[in-house]
Write a protein that holds these residues in place. Structure first.
Motif, PDB file in Angstrom:
ATOM      1  N   PHE A 290       0.851  -1.183   0.000  1.00  0.00           N
ATOM      2  CA  PHE A 290       0.000   0.000   0.000  1.00  0.00           C
ATOM      3  C   PHE A 290       0.888   1.234   0.000  1.00  0.00           C
ATOM      4  O   PHE A 290       2.083   1.160   0.314  1.00  0.00           O
ATOM      5  N   THR A 291       0.313   2.356  -0.365  1.00  0.00           N
ATOM      6  CA  THR A 291       1.051   3.610  -0.342  1.00  0.00           C
ATOM      7  C   THR A 291       0.874   4.269   1.015  1.00  0.00           C
ATOM      8  O   THR A 291      -0.245   4.600   1.418  1.00  0.00           O
ATOM      9  N   ASP A 292       1.965   4.421   1.737  1.00  0.00           N
ATOM     10  CA  ASP A 292       1.935   5.094   3.032  1.00  0.00           C
ATOM     11  C   ASP A 292       2.063   6.592   2.773  1.00  0.00           C
ATOM     12  O   ASP A 292       3.123   7.076   2.383  1.00  0.00           O
ATOM     13  N   TYR A 293       0.963   7.317   2.981  1.00  0.00           N
ATOM     14  CA  TYR A 293       0.949   8.730   2.621  1.00  0.00           C
ATOM     15  C   TYR A 293       1.730   9.603   3.596  1.00  0.00           C
ATOM     16  O   TYR A 293       1.883  10.797   3.368  1.00  0.00           O
ATOM     17  N   THR A 294       2.242   9.020   4.678  1.00  0.00           N
ATOM     18  CA  THR A 294       3.103   9.797   5.569  1.00  0.00           C
ATOM     19  C   THR A 294       4.457  10.070   4.932  1.00  0.00           C
ATOM     20  O   THR A 294       5.098  11.072   5.225  1.00  0.00           O
ATOM     21  N   ASP A 295       4.893   9.144   4.040  1.00  0.00           N
ATOM     22  CA  ASP A 295       6.174   9.359   3.356  1.00  0.00           C
ATOM     23  C   ASP A 295       6.105   9.047   1.862  1.00  0.00           C
ATOM     24  O   ASP A 295       7.110   9.159   1.155  1.00  0.00           O
ATOM     25  N   GLY A 296       4.918   8.630   1.367  1.00  0.00           N
ATOM     26  CA  GLY A 296       4.748   8.372  -0.057  1.00  0.00           C
ATOM     27  C   GLY A 296       5.362   7.082  -0.554  1.00  0.00           C
ATOM     28  O   GLY A 296       5.403   6.844  -1.770  1.00  0.00           O
ATOM     29  N   ARG A 297       5.812   6.219   0.352  1.00  0.00           N
ATOM     30  CA  ARG A 297       6.484   4.982  -0.053  1.00  0.00           C
ATOM     31  C   ARG A 297       5.511   3.809  -0.095  1.00  0.00           C
ATOM     32  O   ARG A 297       4.503   3.789   0.607  1.00  0.00           O
ATOM     33  N   GLN A 298       5.841   2.831  -0.951  1.00  0.00           N
ATOM     34  CA  GLN A 298       5.090   1.585  -0.992  1.00  0.00           C
ATOM     35  C   GLN A 298       5.583   0.682   0.138  1.00  0.00           C
ATOM     36  O   GLN A 298       6.785   0.478   0.300  1.00  0.00           O
ATOM     37  N   LYS A 299       4.639   0.136   0.909  1.00  0.00           N
ATOM     38  CA  LYS A 299       5.014  -0.694   2.051  1.00  0.00           C
ATOM     39  C   LYS A 299       4.142  -1.941   2.116  1.00  0.00           C
ATOM     40  O   LYS A 299       3.042  -1.980   1.553  1.00  0.00           O
ATOM     41  N   LEU A 300       4.643  -2.932   2.822  1.00  0.00           N
ATOM     42  CA  LEU A 300       3.908  -4.180   3.010  1.00  0.00           C
ATOM     43  C   LEU A 300       2.639  -3.918   3.816  1.00  0.00           C
ATOM     44  O   LEU A 300       2.662  -3.195   4.809  1.00  0.00           O
ATOM     45  N   LYS A 301       1.521  -4.520   3.374  1.00  0.00           N
ATOM     46  CA  LYS A 301       0.248  -4.300   4.064  1.00  0.00           C
ATOM     47  C   LYS A 301       0.200  -4.992   5.420  1.00  0.00           C
ATOM     48  O   LYS A 301      -0.246  -4.406   6.407  1.00  0.00           O
ATOM     49  N   PHE A 302       0.635  -6.249   5.472  1.00  0.00           N
ATOM     50  CA  PHE A 302       0.460  -6.997   6.717  1.00  0.00           C
ATOM     51  C   PHE A 302       1.370  -8.217   6.759  1.00  0.00           C
ATOM     52  O   PHE A 302       1.905  -8.659   5.741  1.00  0.00           O
ATOM     53  N   HIS A 303       1.538  -8.746   7.959  1.00  0.00           N
ATOM     54  CA  HIS A 303       2.072 -10.083   8.189  1.00  0.00           C
ATOM     55  C   HIS A 303       0.964 -10.891   8.847  1.00  0.00           C
ATOM     56  O   HIS A 303       0.226 -10.373   9.687  1.00  0.00           O
TER      57      HIS A 303
END
Length: 295
Positions: free
Chosen positions: A16-29
């Protein structure tokens, strides 16, 4: 003419796109777990396990929603297993998640222990819940918020809910993983467990060094080894007792650390002095493990 271009996302649905820093990050484990234990700390490094569940435990940490969700089964009347889940928010987690490895047995295990500011929210899955209509159905509609959990294996209806626990009293959650279950083997399971801790550190839930301890917490059984003592507080006047309750409700004071000597000394102080002491504890906004030292 109107032209619509459909573009395939270059990103996996697991991100997902983390709008706090604009980076793509893993949704969950999400991993199966061997057990879930609920309780509290007696002292730093000493966990009191008041309830333990081993049926169908599943741990999920949603980085997108900033939540931790643990599903677990409880065997109740006539061997029927009910599915429950608890949920805690990242922002309510106290201190770092304590992670540890235990290779002392035949199968290696990893554990995480989470201390929360507030009790988790609990739901039970209602298998009889029907959809609103034949076109709309969502499993989230089948979860019912609860305030009690039956923690005993029983085959008949209990009287007056004597086996029921009020989950609002639990503030520490311990999840144990069999590393062979979260990977194809223990080595792969260890890699995935370390990835979980490393990812949690990115959200300030674990130390940035991603250190995993080989020193396990000391576990004390709440049912057998230690019970919260019932201490008579009738000698306290209303104002003092009220401040005691305020501190207990926010877990700044815990009944495991309160004794007759504490209340006896508190009752012998002038009311204003006792209230000032308790207000001082409250103003710290932190758990006090040695309340006698404040008298």
């Amino acid at each position: 003419p109107l032209q619509v271009d459909y573009q395939k996302s270059i990103h996996s649905s697991d991100t997902f796109t983390d709008y706090t820093d604009g980076r793509q990050k893993l949704k969950f484990h999400s991993f199966p777990a061997e057990s879930l234990e609920l309780g509290d700390y007696l002292l730093p490094g000493i966990f009191v396990s008041e309830a333990k569940f081993t049926q169908s435990v599943k741990f999920s940490i949603s980085y997108q929603k900033r939540k931790i969700i643990v599903e677990f089964g409880v065997k109740e009347f006539h061997e029927e297993i009910h599915t429950f889940k608890l949920e805690i928010n990242f922002k309510d987690i106290l201190n770092d998640i304590y992670s540890e490895l235990d290779a002392s047995q035949r199968r290696s295990r990893g554990s995480i222990t989470i201390e929360n500011k507030y009790p988790a929210k609990y739901w039970v899955l209602d298998k009889n819940q029907k959809s609103k209509d034949k076109f709309n159905w969502c499993i989230e509609d089948s979860w019912k918020l609860i305030i009690e959990i039956n923690t005993k294996d029983v085959n008949e209806m209990p009287n007056f809910h004597k086996n029921n626990e009020q989950p609002g009293k639990w503030l520490v959650f311990r999840i144990t993983f069999d590393l062979d279950q979260i990977g194809k083997n223990s080595n792969e399971g260890l890699v995935r467990f370390k990835e979980l801790i490393e990812k949690a550190s990115e959200y300030n839930l674990a130390p940035r060094t991603s250190n995993i301890s080989n020193v396990p917490l000391k576990i004390v059984g709440g049912d057998v080894e230690l019970r919260k003592p019932f201490v008579n507080r009738s000698m306290l006047n209303f104002e003092v007792n009220y401040m005691v309750e305020c501190n207990i409700s926010f877990n700044y004071l815990n009944e495991y650390n309160l004794c007759e000597e504490f209340f006896s000394l508190l009752s012998k102080q002038p009311t204003r002095v006792s209230i000032d002491i308790l207000e001082g504890i409250y103003s710290r906004k932190k758990r006090i493990y040695d309340p006698l030292n404040y008298l």
